[in-house]
Design an enzyme around this catalytic site. Structure first.
Site, PDB file in Angstrom:
ATOM      1  N   HIS A  77       0.815  -1.215   0.000  1.00 26.37           N
ATOM      2  CA  HIS A  77       0.000   0.000   0.000  1.00 26.37           C
ATOM      3  C   HIS A  77       0.847   1.264   0.000  1.00 26.37           C
ATOM      4  O   HIS A  77       0.343   2.348  -0.291  1.00 26.37           O
ATOM      5  CB  HIS A  77      -0.985   0.003   1.179  1.00 26.37           C
ATOM      6  CG  HIS A  77      -0.370   0.244   2.519  1.00 26.37           C
ATOM      7  ND1 HIS A  77      -0.034  -0.774   3.384  1.00 26.37           N
ATOM      8  CD2 HIS A  77      -0.028   1.385   3.156  1.00 26.37           C
ATOM      9  CE1 HIS A  77       0.472  -0.261   4.495  1.00 26.37           C
ATOM     10  NE2 HIS A  77       0.487   1.042   4.378  1.00 26.37           N
ATOM     11  N   ASP A 107       0.021  -7.560   1.269  1.00 27.17           N
ATOM     12  CA  ASP A 107       0.488  -6.197   1.530  1.00 27.17           C
ATOM     13  C   ASP A 107       2.013  -6.154   1.600  1.00 27.17           C
ATOM     14  O   ASP A 107       2.596  -5.624   2.552  1.00 27.17           O
ATOM     15  CB  ASP A 107      -0.117  -5.619   2.806  1.00 27.17           C
ATOM     16  CG  ASP A 107       0.051  -4.097   2.877  1.00 27.17           C
ATOM     17  OD1 ASP A 107       0.191  -3.481   1.808  1.00 27.17           O
ATOM     18  OD2 ASP A 107       0.060  -3.541   3.996  1.00 27.17           O
ATOM     19  N   SER A 177       4.720   1.800   7.979  1.00 29.79           N
ATOM     20  CA  SER A 177       4.431   0.661   7.113  1.00 29.79           C
ATOM     21  C   SER A 177       5.634   0.314   6.253  1.00 29.79           C
ATOM     22  O   SER A 177       6.231   1.191   5.609  1.00 29.79           O
ATOM     23  CB  SER A 177       3.238   0.973   6.210  1.00 29.79           C
ATOM     24  OG  SER A 177       2.060   1.098   6.961  1.00 29.79           O
TER      25      SER A 177
END
Length: 346
Positions: A77, A107, A177
């Site tokens: 993402h 992801d 992330s």
């Protein structure tokens, strides 16, 4: 709801002596008051140079160096359809990263750094089978895209071996992330992917994709079995004060990292608009996530609507195209749902 070479041994390979990355940590530099504090210092000193910061039109994030030639793991993402990513090394030097593989369902994304002046220190994977609830956990990353090299500490709070997710209370924020969740030896427990935050809450629960899943993704990507996926397309356009949309989750839909289904919708909004978005269903537990035009999550909700339905009420911060994720709170749930958006002011 979550919205974002198996090797065992010493950590000596993390530190390069002298040169670009500086001298190794030596005993006389120790300033810790106890063993726990010294572990924090040692893990950071050994691993920080192997964590990078990422920036692209899709947003900001972190990356984990997994080989000295510039292979970097991050979150899919963070990449979101981009093929070239600006990467800032721990020493502040900027290089370009080329996306070579992505997997939205896991992801995960793999980048190859270009133009490195010298090999980078790299991190090892910790075997997932060895991870235990209660063990120490360390997260390094670039929270909010502004604080590169930030270390937070905690424990492994929960292990989901079906979904290959590790839950931690080490603080993880947007921008973390793609960075590593580490054990006390500086090995990768997982790749930080998401924070679950309840409606109206300030804190959240962090999740990382387990190291074994990340390692298998890297092997498949380097063998050519996984390439670049197309960016997830919005399933439709939701119009404020327009007709509601009725849709259905099926097993063909995209999945979030926890395995739950979602569909994406676009909305055109203006700065200062007060908006209300409702997701209702009698077949699933609705969940909503709203992203601003820059791709940053700005709101999410599970049950603020009537009868445990989802509702987002928000004043839009800017003018542009927003993305709404309609999601099922429960992993694997399929069924029909209804979306409607309206403005509370002109």
């Amino acid at each position: 709801m979550i919205h974002h070479t198996k090797t065992i041994g010493t950590i000596a390979l993390f530190g390069l002596s002298g040169g670009l990355w500086g001298p190794p940590v030596v005993a006389q530099d120790r300033v810790a008051q106890d063993r726990e504090e010294q572990t924090n210092i040692d893990v950071y000193a050994r691993t920080n140079a192997a964590v990078v910061s990422l920036r692209s039109p899709a947003g900001v994030g972190s990356g984990t160096v997994i080989d000295g030639e510039g292979g970097v793991l991050t979150s899919a993402h963070v990449v979101r359809g981009q093929t070239r990513i600006e990467v800032t090394l721990a020493n502040g030097q900027r290089v370009w990263g080329r996306a070579i593989a992505t997997n939205r369902s896991a992801d995960l994304a793999l980048l190859q750094l270009e133009g490195l002046p010298t090999p980078l220190p790299a991190l090892e994977f910790a075997p997932f089978a060895e991870v235990r609830v209660g063990q120490r956990a360390f997260a390094i990353g670039n929270p909010f895209g502004r604080f590169a090299g930030t270390l937070t500490t905690g424990i492994v709070s929960r292990i989901d071996r079906q979904q290959n997710l590790i839950q931690t209370d080490a603080a993880i924020a947007p921008g973390n992330s793609g960075g590593p969740l580490l054990d006390s030896q500086g090995r990768i427990l997982g790749i930080n992917t998401a924070v679950f935050t309840g409606a109206g809450q300030q804190g959240g629960i962090g999740f990382a994709i387990a190291a074994d899943t990340a390692r298998q993704f890297v092997i498949a990507a380097r063998a050519g079995r996984i390439g670049l996926e197309a960016a997830a397309e919005a399933g439709g356009r939701l119009v404020f004060n327009g007709a509601p949309i009725t849709s259905q989750f099926t097993f063909a839909d995209n999945r979030l990292p926890d395995g739950s289904f979602f569909q994406a919708f676009r909305l055109e909004g203006r700065q200062g608009q007060r908006i209300v978005i409702d997701m209702t269903s009698e077949e699933i537990d609705p969940y909503l996530v709203l992203f601003d035009p820059q791709g940053q999550k700005i709101a999410e909700d599970d049950n603020s609507g009537t009868s445990d339905n989802a509702r987002i009420v928000l004043t839009l911060p800017s003018t542009g195209t927003y993305t709404l994720y309609a999601n099922s709170y429960t992993v694997g749930d399929t069924g029909r749902f209804r979306l409607q958006a309206r403005t509370a002011n002109p």
